[in-house]
Every structure is written in structure tokens, then in C-alpha cells.
Design a protein around this motif. Sequence first.
Motif, PDB file in Angstrom:
ATOM      1  N   ALA A  18       0.830  -1.206   0.000  1.00 43.37           N
ATOM      2  CA  ALA A  18       0.000   0.000   0.000  1.00 43.37           C
ATOM      3  C   ALA A  18       0.866   1.259   0.000  1.00 43.37           C
ATOM      4  O   ALA A  18       0.570   2.228  -0.711  1.00 43.37           O
ATOM      5  N   VAL A  19       1.947   1.263   0.777  1.00 42.01           N
ATOM      6  CA  VAL A  19       2.851   2.416   0.805  1.00 42.01           C
ATOM      7  C   VAL A  19       3.513   2.599  -0.561  1.00 42.01           C
ATOM      8  O   VAL A  19       3.639   3.723  -1.056  1.00 42.01           O
ATOM      9  N   LEU A  20       3.913   1.512  -1.185  1.00 44.62           N
ATOM     10  CA  LEU A  20       4.533   1.574  -2.508  1.00 44.62           C
ATOM     11  C   LEU A  20       3.564   2.156  -3.539  1.00 44.62           C
ATOM     12  O   LEU A  20       3.944   3.032  -4.325  1.00 44.62           O
ATOM     13  N   ILE A  21       2.325   1.705  -3.512  1.00 41.28           N
ATOM     14  CA  ILE A  21       1.313   2.232  -4.436  1.00 41.28           C
ATOM     15  C   ILE A  21       1.076   3.722  -4.149  1.00 41.28           C
ATOM     16  O   ILE A  21       0.997   4.535  -5.077  1.00 41.28           O
ATOM     17  N   GLY A  22       0.974   4.089  -2.890  1.00 44.17           N
ATOM     18  CA  GLY A  22       0.768   5.491  -2.521  1.00 44.17           C
ATOM     19  C   GLY A  22       1.897   6.385  -2.995  1.00 44.17           C
ATOM     20  O   GLY A  22       1.654   7.473  -3.524  1.00 44.17           O
ATOM     21  N   MET A  23       3.130   5.927  -2.836  1.00 49.58           N
ATOM     22  CA  MET A  23       4.281   6.721  -3.289  1.00 49.58           C
ATOM     23  C   MET A  23       4.282   6.867  -4.801  1.00 49.58           C
ATOM     24  O   MET A  23       4.618   7.934  -5.324  1.00 49.58           O
ATOM     25  N   THR A  24       3.918   5.817  -5.509  1.00 45.95           N
ATOM     26  CA  THR A  24       3.868   5.868  -6.972  1.00 45.95           C
ATOM     27  C   THR A  24       2.828   6.877  -7.442  1.00 45.95           C
ATOM     28  O   THR A  24       3.097   7.693  -8.335  1.00 45.95           O
ATOM     29  N   ILE A  25       1.651   6.836  -6.834  1.00 45.82           N
ATOM     30  CA  ILE A  25       0.603   7.792  -7.193  1.00 45.82           C
ATOM     31  C   ILE A  25       1.063   9.215  -6.900  1.00 45.82           C
ATOM     32  O   ILE A  25       0.867  10.123  -7.713  1.00 45.82           O
ATOM     33  N   TRP A  26       1.690   9.442  -5.739  1.00 46.53           N
ATOM     34  CA  TRP A  26       2.172  10.769  -5.372  1.00 46.53           C
ATOM     35  C   TRP A  26       3.198  11.284  -6.390  1.00 46.53           C
ATOM     36  O   TRP A  26       3.163  12.451  -6.788  1.00 46.53           O
ATOM     37  N   MET A  27       4.103  10.399  -6.831  1.00 47.99           N
ATOM     38  CA  MET A  27       5.125  10.804  -7.805  1.00 47.99           C
ATOM     39  C   MET A  27       4.483  11.217  -9.130  1.00 47.99           C
ATOM     40  O   MET A  27       4.890  12.208  -9.737  1.00 47.99           O
ATOM     41  N   PHE A  28       3.482  10.471  -9.593  1.00 45.68           N
ATOM     42  CA  PHE A  28       2.804  10.834 -10.834  1.00 45.68           C
ATOM     43  C   PHE A  28       2.070  12.165 -10.691  1.00 45.68           C
ATOM     44  O   PHE A  28       2.068  12.979 -11.616  1.00 45.68           O
TER      45      PHE A  28
END
Length: 93
Positions: A18-28
Motif C-alpha cells: 500500500a505504501v509503494l502504491i501510494g508513493m507511486t501515485i504521489w510521484m505521478f
Amino acid sequence: MTTHTTHGTSTLYWVFFAVLIGMTIWMFMQQSRNQKNRQKLQNSLQKGDQVVTVGGLIGTVASIDDKVVVLKIADDVKIKVLKTGIGGKYQDA
């Protein structure tokens, strides 16, 4: 000896995922925001603006067309730069 995943380890994997997905979304989202800001800057350029290129050259906008900006970088020295090569407006410190 048998190996099995305990409930705690499984939960840890889901939290990490979940943290990995959240960071990816934030970067985009950050990249999209930066691209919109750069587009806004490029569309707002006017003759006489002092700008800095992504390569670090500082100049004054002499003329603009759809894709190219002519910068005056010294007396009687003008260069053509793609609009996409303008990094920002320049203000003396």
C-alpha cells in the motif's frame, strides 16, 4: 520443518504494498503538477522577460513564436531556444 506465512508477516507485506502504491501515485501527481506549471510558464512568456534555460543560460526574451524563443544573451548576441528549453523566469538575487 514446515514454513508458513503468519498473519503478521502477511499484514506487513500488504502495508508495504500500500505504501509503494501510494508513493507511486504521489510521484505521478507531482510530475503532472510540474508539467502543468512549466506549460503555464511557457505560455506566459513575453518579450522582455528575463529567463533561465534548463542548461543554465540567462537571457532576455527578444521574440517568441509557437515553438521557439529568441533570447538576447549579450549585446548583439541572440540565440534560438525551444520553448521547452526554458526552465523558469530569472530574478537577480
